[in-house]
Design an enzyme around this catalytic site. Structure first.
Site: not given
Ligand code: NAD
Length: 385
Positions: A158, A205, A237, A261, A265
């Site tokens: 970001y 990751k 994952d 993020d 959610d």
């Protein structure tokens, strides 16, 4: 004992506190839900004899329309000069499908996080028992889930370099982390774990990303300073799968901006709805409190947005920025009481909810305010007995 001019007679009342709070509604349902969050703060001030001085400011689409800037200087000055901020959300349909617009509401949000040094986003994911049926996950898997996410907020893709190559057909966003950015959020996560079940899961990751390998290395180093806290690492994952397979296996989760993020959610389903999840963004200065949801264009203006995430954000504000734990607990208990009475907004209603128990945004806010009075007077009676 004689009372001198400097001494006060004994009183049962807690010391009055004066605090400055900025209400930053933003766009869409941000405005609708922060109105209810503010109402709850006003009632808390009245019940606990505090003085909250409220100030409001614009950000996002509204700010662009008024000034051409998604985070005007005047807003930033107010934010830098207060004790806490209750924020709604930014975003407007005009921008979502038009990538050519150069000035965008989200720029205001990112700049605000950077300017205020809000590097840690705390997202408590706790299911109220009354909402077990509202989730799409089986109740027996969910019951007892209690996760505290730490999402890094001022680094990653970001904030990394971004752009298009000359041919216009290639775009890039640089995923970048520096050691100090990982260190400071890792410390916050380990410290929080010490007040909970002493377990930190770091999500990255690291099998493919170099920035994740640095992330893992630094979290391991920081972890050595907290030998009483168990640390494990998961690839993002796998974490996305385990989060809904066995949510009870998590205590504190710490992760980068992008993975956080997405995972939070996903985790909103553990709490029943986006409309239930509060968050706190903190750094070394002022704290900012906001629901995890966005400006929800699809329901803006209909009066049906669930204000409980904003109200629970107000509870986090009281607890973390103002150090008012009993006041924060009063808010949470009031929300619990409203849910126990069967009241729901449309997003958390299920087939068993009676029609007359489905409330609009204002009605839900009013129910919480009514319960605040009852919860606070019960607590006072218990203290006096
Ligand atoms: P969203 O979170 O606004 O909405 C997702 C879905 O959840 C929608 O169907 C919405 O109706 C529902 N929902 C969200 N909050 C709710 C509530 N309180 N009560 C009932 N239902 C609720 O996400 P989106 O639709 O992807 O994005 C809409 C806009 O919000 C976009 O412009 C996006 O950029 C912006 N956004 C802003 C923030 C922020 O300001 N922090 C975060 C996410 C998205």
């Amino acid at each position: 004992m004689e009372i001198t001019n400097n001494e006060q007679p004994p009183t049962n009342k807690k010391k009055e506190m004066k605090k400055k709070i900025v209400i930053l509604p933003g766009d869409g349902i941000g405005k609708e839900v922060t109105t209810e969050g503010k109402r709850v703060l006003e009632k808390i001030a009245e019940l606990f004899d505090h003085t909250f001085e409220f100030n409001s400011a614009v950000i996002g689409h509204d700010a662009i329309e008024a000034t051409g800037n998604p985070l005007p200087d005047e807003t930033l000055a107010k934010l830098k000069n207060c004790d806490a901020i209750l924020f709604g959300a930014v975003g407007h349909p005009k921008y979502d499908n038009d990538p050519t617009l150069k000035v965008r509401p989200e720029q205001g949000l990112l700049k605000m996080r950077k300017e205020l040094g809000l590097y840690a986003n705390l997202r408590p994911i706790k299911l109220f028992d009354e909402l077990l049926e509202a989730s799409s996950i089986k109740p027996e898997i969910l019951k007892g889930s209690d996760i505290l996410f730490f999402r890094e907020l001022t680094g990653d893709v970001y904030f990394g370099e971004k752009g298009r190559k000359d041919d216009g057909n290639t775009a890039y966003d640089l995923m970048i982390y520096q050691r100090y950015e990982v260190e400071r959020i890792a410390h916050k996560a380990f410290q929080a774990a010490r007040t909970r079940n002493r377990k930190v899961t770091s999500v990255d990751k690291a099998n493919v990303l170099e920035s994740s390998r640095l992330w893992r290395e630094v979290v391991q180093e920081v972890g050595k300073q907290y030998p009483d806290v168990a640390l494990d690492h998961q690839f993002v994952d796998a974490a996305a799968m385990k989060l809904i397979q066995n949510p009870r296996s998590y205590d504190v989760v710490v992760t980068g901006n992008l993975f956080g993020d997405i995972l939070t959610d996903e985790a909103s389903q553990i709490a029943g709805s986006m409309g239930m999840l509060a968050s706190a963004s903190v750094g070394d200065k002022v704290g900012l409190y906001e629901p995890i949801h966005g400006s929800a264009h699809d329901i803006t203006g209909k009066g049906i947005a669930n204000p409980l995430a904003s109200i629970l954000s107000a509870a986090l504000l009281l607890d973390i920025s103002l150090g008012m734990k009993p006041e924060a607990e009063t808010v949470i208990k009031a929300v619990e009481a409203v849910l126990k009475s069967g009241y729901r907004t449309a997003d958390i209603a299920d087939a068993k909810t009676a029609k007359d128990k489905i409330l609009n945004t204002q009605q839900m806010g009013a129910q919480v305010v009514t319960r605040l009075e009852k919860v606070a007077s019960k607590a006072t009676m218990a203290t006096n007995n």
